[in-house]
Design a protein around this motif. Structure first.
Motif, PDB file in Angstrom:
ATOM      1  N   VAL A  99       0.826  -1.196   0.000  1.00  0.00           N
ATOM      2  CA  VAL A  99       0.000   0.000   0.000  1.00  0.00           C
ATOM      3  C   VAL A  99       0.864   1.250   0.000  1.00  0.00           C
ATOM      4  O   VAL A  99       1.886   1.314   0.694  1.00  0.00           O
ATOM      5  CB  VAL A  99      -0.936   0.030   1.234  1.00  0.00           C
ATOM      6  N   TRP A 100       0.438   2.250  -0.765  1.00  0.00           N
ATOM      7  CA  TRP A 100       1.036   3.580  -0.734  1.00  0.00           C
ATOM      8  C   TRP A 100      -0.085   4.591  -0.500  1.00  0.00           C
ATOM      9  O   TRP A 100      -1.197   4.431  -1.016  1.00  0.00           O
ATOM     10  CB  TRP A 100       1.740   3.893  -2.051  1.00  0.00           C
ATOM     11  N   SER A 101       0.210   5.640   0.279  1.00  0.00           N
ATOM     12  CA  SER A 101      -0.823   6.628   0.593  1.00  0.00           C
ATOM     13  C   SER A 101      -0.315   8.037   0.326  1.00  0.00           C
ATOM     14  O   SER A 101       0.883   8.319   0.439  1.00  0.00           O
ATOM     15  CB  SER A 101      -1.255   6.506   2.059  1.00  0.00           C
ATOM     16  N   GLY A 102      -1.244   8.931  -0.023  1.00  0.00           N
ATOM     17  CA  GLY A 102      -0.903  10.333  -0.247  1.00  0.00           C
ATOM     18  C   GLY A 102      -2.071  11.221   0.124  1.00  0.00           C
ATOM     19  O   GLY A 102      -3.150  11.125  -0.473  1.00  0.00           O
ATOM     20  N   TRP A 103      -1.872  12.069   1.144  1.00  0.00           N
ATOM     21  CA  TRP A 103      -2.926  12.961   1.615  1.00  0.00           C
ATOM     22  C   TRP A 103      -2.829  14.328   0.938  1.00  0.00           C
ATOM     23  O   TRP A 103      -1.735  14.830   0.670  1.00  0.00           O
ATOM     24  CB  TRP A 103      -2.823  13.167   3.122  1.00  0.00           C
ATOM     25  N   SER A 104      -3.976  14.945   0.731  1.00  0.00           N
ATOM     26  CA  SER A 104      -4.006  16.347   0.331  1.00  0.00           C
ATOM     27  C   SER A 104      -3.543  17.186   1.524  1.00  0.00           C
ATOM     28  O   SER A 104      -3.984  16.946   2.658  1.00  0.00           O
ATOM     29  CB  SER A 104      -5.426  16.753  -0.061  1.00  0.00           C
ATOM     30  N   PRO A 105      -2.664  18.165   1.322  1.00  0.00           N
ATOM     31  CA  PRO A 105      -2.211  19.006   2.446  1.00  0.00           C
ATOM     32  C   PRO A 105      -3.367  19.690   3.173  1.00  0.00           C
ATOM     33  O   PRO A 105      -3.276  19.936   4.378  1.00  0.00           O
ATOM     34  CB  PRO A 105      -1.298  20.027   1.763  1.00  0.00           C
ATOM     35  N   VAL A 106      -4.443  19.985   2.450  1.00  0.00           N
ATOM     36  CA  VAL A 106      -5.577  20.664   3.072  1.00  0.00           C
ATOM     37  C   VAL A 106      -6.271  19.767   4.094  1.00  0.00           C
ATOM     38  O   VAL A 106      -6.688  20.223   5.167  1.00  0.00           O
ATOM     39  CB  VAL A 106      -6.583  21.109   1.991  1.00  0.00           C
ATOM     40  N   PHE A 107      -6.382  18.466   3.786  1.00  0.00           N
ATOM     41  CA  PHE A 107      -7.130  17.558   4.650  1.00  0.00           C
ATOM     42  C   PHE A 107      -6.241  16.768   5.606  1.00  0.00           C
ATOM     43  O   PHE A 107      -6.762  16.075   6.484  1.00  0.00           O
ATOM     44  CB  PHE A 107      -7.950  16.588   3.790  1.00  0.00           C
ATOM     45  N   SER A 267     -10.626  16.152  -3.351  1.00  0.00           N
ATOM     46  CA  SER A 267      -9.839  14.957  -3.076  1.00  0.00           C
ATOM     47  C   SER A 267      -9.087  15.111  -1.756  1.00  0.00           C
ATOM     48  O   SER A 267      -8.344  16.075  -1.557  1.00  0.00           O
ATOM     49  CB  SER A 267      -8.848  14.715  -4.214  1.00  0.00           C
ATOM     50  N   ALA A 268      -9.286  14.165  -0.833  1.00  0.00           N
ATOM     51  CA  ALA A 268      -8.639  14.216   0.476  1.00  0.00           C
ATOM     52  C   ALA A 268      -7.501  13.205   0.601  1.00  0.00           C
ATOM     53  O   ALA A 268      -6.458  13.499   1.183  1.00  0.00           O
ATOM     54  CB  ALA A 268      -9.667  13.967   1.578  1.00  0.00           C
ATOM     55  N   LEU A 269      -7.679  12.013   0.057  1.00  0.00           N
ATOM     56  CA  LEU A 269      -6.703  10.940   0.232  1.00  0.00           C
ATOM     57  C   LEU A 269      -6.701  10.054  -1.005  1.00  0.00           C
ATOM     58  O   LEU A 269      -7.757   9.712  -1.544  1.00  0.00           O
ATOM     59  CB  LEU A 269      -7.052  10.098   1.466  1.00  0.00           C
ATOM     60  N   ARG A 270      -5.505   9.688  -1.438  1.00  0.00           N
ATOM     61  CA  ARG A 270      -5.344   8.705  -2.511  1.00  0.00           C
ATOM     62  C   ARG A 270      -4.517   7.539  -1.980  1.00  0.00           C
ATOM     63  O   ARG A 270      -3.473   7.747  -1.338  1.00  0.00           O
ATOM     64  CB  ARG A 270      -4.663   9.320  -3.727  1.00  0.00           C
ATOM     65  N   LEU A 271      -4.984   6.336  -2.255  1.00  0.00           N
ATOM     66  CA  LEU A 271      -4.277   5.119  -1.884  1.00  0.00           C
ATOM     67  C   LEU A 271      -4.041   4.296  -3.146  1.00  0.00           C
ATOM     68  O   LEU A 271      -4.885   4.268  -4.046  1.00  0.00           O
ATOM     69  CB  LEU A 271      -5.084   4.292  -0.883  1.00  0.00           C
ATOM     70  N   HIS A 272      -2.889   3.641  -3.198  1.00  0.00           N
ATOM     71  CA  HIS A 272      -2.615   2.733  -4.302  1.00  0.00           C
ATOM     72  C   HIS A 272      -2.194   1.387  -3.718  1.00  0.00           C
ATOM     73  O   HIS A 272      -1.373   1.317  -2.796  1.00  0.00           O
ATOM     74  CB  HIS A 272      -1.487   3.264  -5.191  1.00  0.00           C
ATOM     75  N   TYR A 273      -2.795   0.326  -4.246  1.00  0.00           N
ATOM     76  CA  TYR A 273      -2.521  -1.033  -3.778  1.00  0.00           C
ATOM     77  C   TYR A 273      -1.906  -1.853  -4.907  1.00  0.00           C
ATOM     78  O   TYR A 273      -2.411  -1.848  -6.032  1.00  0.00           O
ATOM     79  CB  TYR A 273      -3.807  -1.739  -3.330  1.00  0.00           C
ATOM     80  N   ARG A 274      -0.848  -2.539  -4.586  1.00  0.00           N
ATOM     81  CA  ARG A 274      -0.286  -3.562  -5.480  1.00  0.00           C
ATOM     82  C   ARG A 274      -0.663  -4.902  -4.870  1.00  0.00           C
ATOM     83  O   ARG A 274      -0.339  -5.193  -3.724  1.00  0.00           O
ATOM     84  CB  ARG A 274       1.229  -3.437  -5.603  1.00  0.00           C
ATOM     85  N   LEU A 275      -1.357  -5.748  -5.633  1.00  0.00           N
ATOM     86  CA  LEU A 275      -1.901  -7.002  -5.134  1.00  0.00           C
ATOM     87  C   LEU A 275      -1.167  -8.179  -5.763  1.00  0.00           C
ATOM     88  O   LEU A 275      -0.964  -8.227  -6.971  1.00  0.00           O
ATOM     89  CB  LEU A 275      -3.395  -7.073  -5.452  1.00  0.00           C
TER      90      LEU A 275
END
Length: 279
Positions: A99-107, A267-275
């Protein structure tokens, strides 16, 4: 004693939500709850008992849905899905996630506050706040929930951090048809003490066999996110959280998922999953 923050949040949702009849008109919002502030997995046995079934054990090949065909209806046919996408949902326990995560600085500040004050304490909806929080990946365990006749009611999916073993998410997954809908949605319920958070995701299929799940804007009773509080009476509120999942196979044959969480339209949060299939 209940935590003061939990009491305050339940009071807020009772005041801002509407009274609902979970045994009647709003039966579509009937979902598992936790008997304690720390959610863990005790709710799984209680939910199985509520349906008259025997306690289950995590399955080595169990899936979030017994078959993707349970979502079939106008505009959706499971046999059009890429076989890997379908395999993940029908045999989830056999897959490992990076899993990789990336938050918007605003949220990010609000997300950090929710994670610190609620998520980590109750071990539920503990969204990763930094990429290194999930650097070692996630373990996942799926436990089928069946009724007294052995009919599949839901799948309990528990995700924990590989390095610490701490529970991040624990939810019940099933197919459920909303009032007036022409086909089922993917229903996800995250138990909380005396309530739950629920998301109804409308499924779609891309031209290359990928799966898209969306909880769009809409009215009460349509696909989207809800908070339910139970007690002497039950109250429910639709909340302005919207999600999109895109599950697809990339050019190298790797199964991946892009997950976006939005607050209203931002957009508040983006997640990317490698399965990766482990067996």
């Amino acid at each position: 004693m209940p935590h003061v923050l939990d009491l305050a949040s339940r009071t807020f949702w009772r005041l801002t939500g509407r009274r609902v009849d979970l045994d009647g008109a709003e039966h579509w919002l009937d979902a598992p709850v936790s008997s304690s502030a720390r959610v863990g997995d005790e709710w799984i046995g209680a939910e199985t008992a509520r349906h008259g079934g025997a306690p289950g054990t995590p399955g080595t090949d169990a899936g979030l849905l017994p078959s993707m065909s349970c979502l079939d209806g106008p505009g959706f046919a499971a046999d059009r899905l890429n076989p890997l996408v379908r395999d993940f949902y029908e045999h989830t326990s056999s897959w490992r996630m990076d899993v990789w995560s990336g938050w918007s600085p605003v949220f990010w500040p609000a997300g950090e506050a929710v994670s610190r004050l609620w998520g980590r304490r109750i071990e539920q909806l503990a969204l990763p706040m930094r990429p290194l929080d999930v650097a070692h990946g996630m373990d996942s365990h799926v436990t089928p929930v069946r009724d007294r006749e052995g009919v599949h009611v839901a799948s309990a999916w528990t995700r924990t951090l590989c390095d610490s073993g701490r529970t991040v998410f624990s939810g019940a997954y099933s197919a459920r048809t909303l009032p007036g809908a022409d086909r089922p949605s993917v229903h996800v319920a995250f138990p909380l003490e005396s309530g739950n958070v629920q998301v109804f995701l409308r499924p779609g299929i891309t031209a290359d066999g990928g799966l898209v799940l969306e909880s769009p804007r809409g009215r009460f009773g349509e696909d989207g996110a809800y908070v339910v509080v139970r007690g002497a009476s039950a109250h429910a509120a639709r909340v302005p959280l919207h999600e999109t999942f895109h599950v697809y196979v990339d050019a190298l044959g790797v199964l991946r998922t892009d997950h976006e969480l939005r607050v209203w339209g931002a957009s508040a949060l983006r997640l990317h999953y490698r399965l990766e299939r482990t067996s």
